[in-house]
Design a protein around this motif. Structure first.
Motif, mmCIF file in Angstrom:
data_model
loop_
_atom_site.group_PDB
_atom_site.id
_atom_site.type_symbol
_atom_site.label_atom_id
_atom_site.label_comp_id
_atom_site.label_asym_id
_atom_site.label_seq_id
_atom_site.Cartn_x
_atom_site.Cartn_y
_atom_site.Cartn_z
ATOM 1 N N UNK A 147 33.617 38.539 38.358
ATOM 2 C CA UNK A 147 32.367 39.077 38.916
ATOM 3 C C UNK A 147 32.671 39.571 40.327
ATOM 4 N N UNK A 148 31.800 40.450 40.872
ATOM 5 C CA UNK A 148 32.142 41.089 42.146
ATOM 6 C C UNK A 148 32.003 40.157 43.355
ATOM 7 N N UNK A 149 32.717 40.512 44.404
ATOM 8 C CA UNK A 149 32.533 39.829 45.687
ATOM 9 C C UNK A 149 31.296 40.412 46.369
ATOM 10 N N UNK A 150 30.972 39.890 47.535
ATOM 11 C CA UNK A 150 29.815 40.388 48.278
ATOM 12 C C UNK A 150 30.015 41.870 48.635
ATOM 13 N N UNK A 151 28.946 42.653 48.437
ATOM 14 C CA UNK A 151 29.018 44.079 48.797
ATOM 15 C C UNK A 151 29.287 44.239 50.281
ATOM 16 N N UNK A 152 28.706 43.338 51.068
ATOM 17 C CA UNK A 152 28.895 43.423 52.524
ATOM 18 C C UNK A 152 30.373 43.287 52.876
ATOM 19 N N UNK A 153 31.080 42.413 52.159
ATOM 20 C CA UNK A 153 32.494 42.200 52.467
ATOM 21 C C UNK A 153 33.300 43.485 52.247
ATOM 22 N N UNK A 154 32.997 44.162 51.158
ATOM 23 C CA UNK A 154 33.689 45.427 50.872
ATOM 24 C C UNK A 154 33.346 46.457 51.958
ATOM 25 N N UNK A 155 32.071 46.459 52.333
ATOM 26 C CA UNK A 155 31.644 47.400 53.382
ATOM 27 C C UNK A 155 32.346 47.084 54.704
ATOM 28 N N UNK A 156 32.451 45.801 55.021
ATOM 29 C CA UNK A 156 33.119 45.417 56.278
ATOM 30 C C UNK A 156 34.578 45.890 56.278
ATOM 31 N N UNK A 157 35.246 45.744 55.146
ATOM 32 C CA UNK A 157 36.659 46.172 55.071
ATOM 33 C C UNK A 157 36.746 47.691 55.226
ATOM 34 N N UNK A 158 35.812 48.366 54.555
ATOM 35 C CA UNK A 158 35.780 49.833 54.634
ATOM 36 C C UNK A 158 35.540 50.279 56.077
ATOM 37 N N UNK A 212 33.957 32.656 35.946
ATOM 38 C CA UNK A 212 33.597 33.822 35.146
ATOM 39 C C UNK A 212 32.085 33.976 35.155
ATOM 40 N N UNK A 213 31.614 35.187 34.829
ATOM 41 C CA UNK A 213 30.159 35.359 34.769
ATOM 42 C C UNK A 213 29.609 34.591 33.560
ATOM 43 N N UNK A 214 28.293 34.400 33.597
ATOM 44 C CA UNK A 214 27.688 33.517 32.590
ATOM 45 C C UNK A 214 27.860 34.054 31.167
ATOM 46 N N UNK A 215 27.776 35.373 31.023
ATOM 47 C CA UNK A 215 27.901 35.959 29.681
ATOM 48 C C UNK A 215 29.291 35.664 29.112
ATOM 49 N N UNK A 235 31.276 33.144 29.974
ATOM 50 C CA UNK A 235 31.378 31.711 29.682
ATOM 51 C C UNK A 235 30.715 31.391 28.341
ATOM 52 N N UNK A 236 29.529 31.967 28.125
ATOM 53 C CA UNK A 236 28.795 31.670 26.880
ATOM 54 C C UNK A 236 29.519 32.258 25.666
ATOM 55 N N UNK A 237 30.021 33.466 25.825
ATOM 56 C CA UNK A 237 30.714 34.115 24.694
ATOM 57 C C UNK A 237 32.007 33.361 24.354
ATOM 58 N N UNK A 238 32.738 32.938 25.392
ATOM 59 C CA UNK A 238 33.979 32.190 25.152
ATOM 60 C C UNK A 238 33.676 30.862 24.489
#
Ligand code: GLN
Length: 384
Positions: A41-52, A369-372, A374-377
């Motif tokens: 699943x993705x990291x915080x959008x802010x973190x990506x923006x900060x790096x950018x 992992x995301x919930x979907x 985990x449930x599918x696995x």
């Protein structure tokens, strides 16, 4: 390409790491991947923006060898707030290009040829090769399912004048155990009056469940004085691919570690350090991480209630162990292979964390992992 050059392996018994082997097999069979301890699943959008923003602002050249001052400051402030130990911002913290680099630099800098290093198995698969590359001897103490408790009397008995280091990992990969106050007390007593360094891999420091305390070595002053504490931003901020971690140690140890780090990597990635320094100002990201992963653990545990696997409680980390010893006589590797090829779900055989392949018929599942997923696995694991 053929080479006429004769060469001698420094790691003759080492093959490709299990995470790569299983990852490739999982991809080939399009299996649901509960193997690697890496978020899908993705990291915080802010973190990506900060790096950018850091890149756009021109922070694209070498960072200081020891790490960006703002990031080092954020680290020592956090460690003091959480664990009480005040590390010197200039001389006792180093930002590393991953926790792996920190562990490698610490072992390389502090362990000499002929030294002994006490290491507990199951062990993360890099530990023993790191020790062997120094010409040192890994002194392996095996922990057994389902408790994986450290037999401290054995540890005391295995200490010799050559013991240079004890390598610990809490919360523990792959078992999901955490060190208790009693463990720490034994460690403190056993090492008192010796020159033994404790190398403490604490990359899952913020992932401890059910209200338990993370026993960082930096929480215990007498241990902190002989410890190198290693941790990871990748695990904490969902950016395992960024390869940024750090280590903490008393200056005399850190001086030596930096001598290796400066020639191995020189410095960690600059824009990532700017971004991480900014996100560290928002402590809810790491303070909320235990609850975040506990919920994932519980989703997986609940969804596996109808599976024939026997679950071993996880108290921290990204991992849950499951025994199939009552189901089958096959090896854990062949069981894992069968889960991938016949049932479409990838896990890791715990024998991969034992040098001699000790097989207790236990597999490791990652719930990072995301919930979907985990449930599918879990649904597939309920049908085995
Ligand atoms: N630490 C992670 C795990 O145990 C990933 C390790 C790796 O891929 N090198 O799954």
């Amino acid at each position: 390409m053929h080479t006429p050059i004769a060469q001698r392996s420094k790691l003759p018994h080492v093959g490709t790491t299990i995470f790569t082997v299983i990852g490739q097999l999982a991809a080939k069979h399009q299996a649901i991947n509960l193997s690697q301890g890496a978020p899908n699943f993705p990291c915080s959008e802010a973190l990506v923006r900060y790096a950018h923003e850091a890149m756009q602002a021109g922070h694209n050249q070498y960072a200081p060898m020891s790490g960006l001052p703002a990031l080092r400051q954020a680290i020592v402030d956090k460690v003091e707030a959480l664990y009480g130990q005040r590390y010197d911002v200039d001389s006792e913290v180093t930002v590393m290009a991953s926790a792996s680099e920190a562990l490698f630099s610490a072992v390389t800098a502090l362990v000499h040829e002929g030294d002994e290093v006490i290491v507990f198995e199951p062990a993360f698969d890099s530990y023993i090769p790191m020790i062997e590359l120094q010409g040192a001897t890994p002194v392996v103490i095996k922990l057994s399912a389902p408790e994986f408790a450290i037999p401290w009397d054995d540890v005391a008995a295995r200490i010799t004048p050559r013991t240079r280091m004890i390598l610990l990992n809490t919360p523990h990969n792959p078992t999901g155990t955490v060190l208790s106050a009693a463990d720490v007390a034994r460690l403190e007593a056993i090492t008192e009056g010796t020159d033994i360094v404790v190398l403490s891999d604490e990359v899952y420091e913020h992932v401890v469940f059910d209200g338990e305390l993370h026993h960082s070595m930096s929480r215990h002053p007498r241990l902190a004085a002989r410890s190198v504490v290693v941790t990871s931003f990748g695990k904490t901020f969902h950016v395992t691919g960024w390869r940024v971690g750090y280590c903490l140690a008393p200056q005399a140890l850190m001086d030596e570690i930096r001598k290796v780090h400066q020639f191995a990597m020189f410095a960690a990635d600059t824009p990532m350090q700017y971004a991480l320094a900014r996100l560290m100002a928002e402590p809810e990201h790491y303070l909320g991480l235990s609850a975040f992963y506990q919920q994932k653990r519980d989703v997986l545990v609940d969804a596996l209630a109808a599976s024939p696997l026997q679950l071993i409680p996880s108290r921290g980390s990204f991992f849950l162990l499951a025994s199939f010893a009552h189901l089958s006589d096959e090896s854990d590797s062949s069981f894992v292979q069968r889960l991938i090829t016949q049932h479409g779900v990838a896990t890791i055989p715990v024998s991969a964390f034992y040098r001699d392949g000790t097989d207790q018929r236990v597999i490791r599942l990652s719930f990072a992992k995301d919930e979907a997923t985990l449930r599918a696995g879990a649904e597939r694991l309920c049908r085995i």
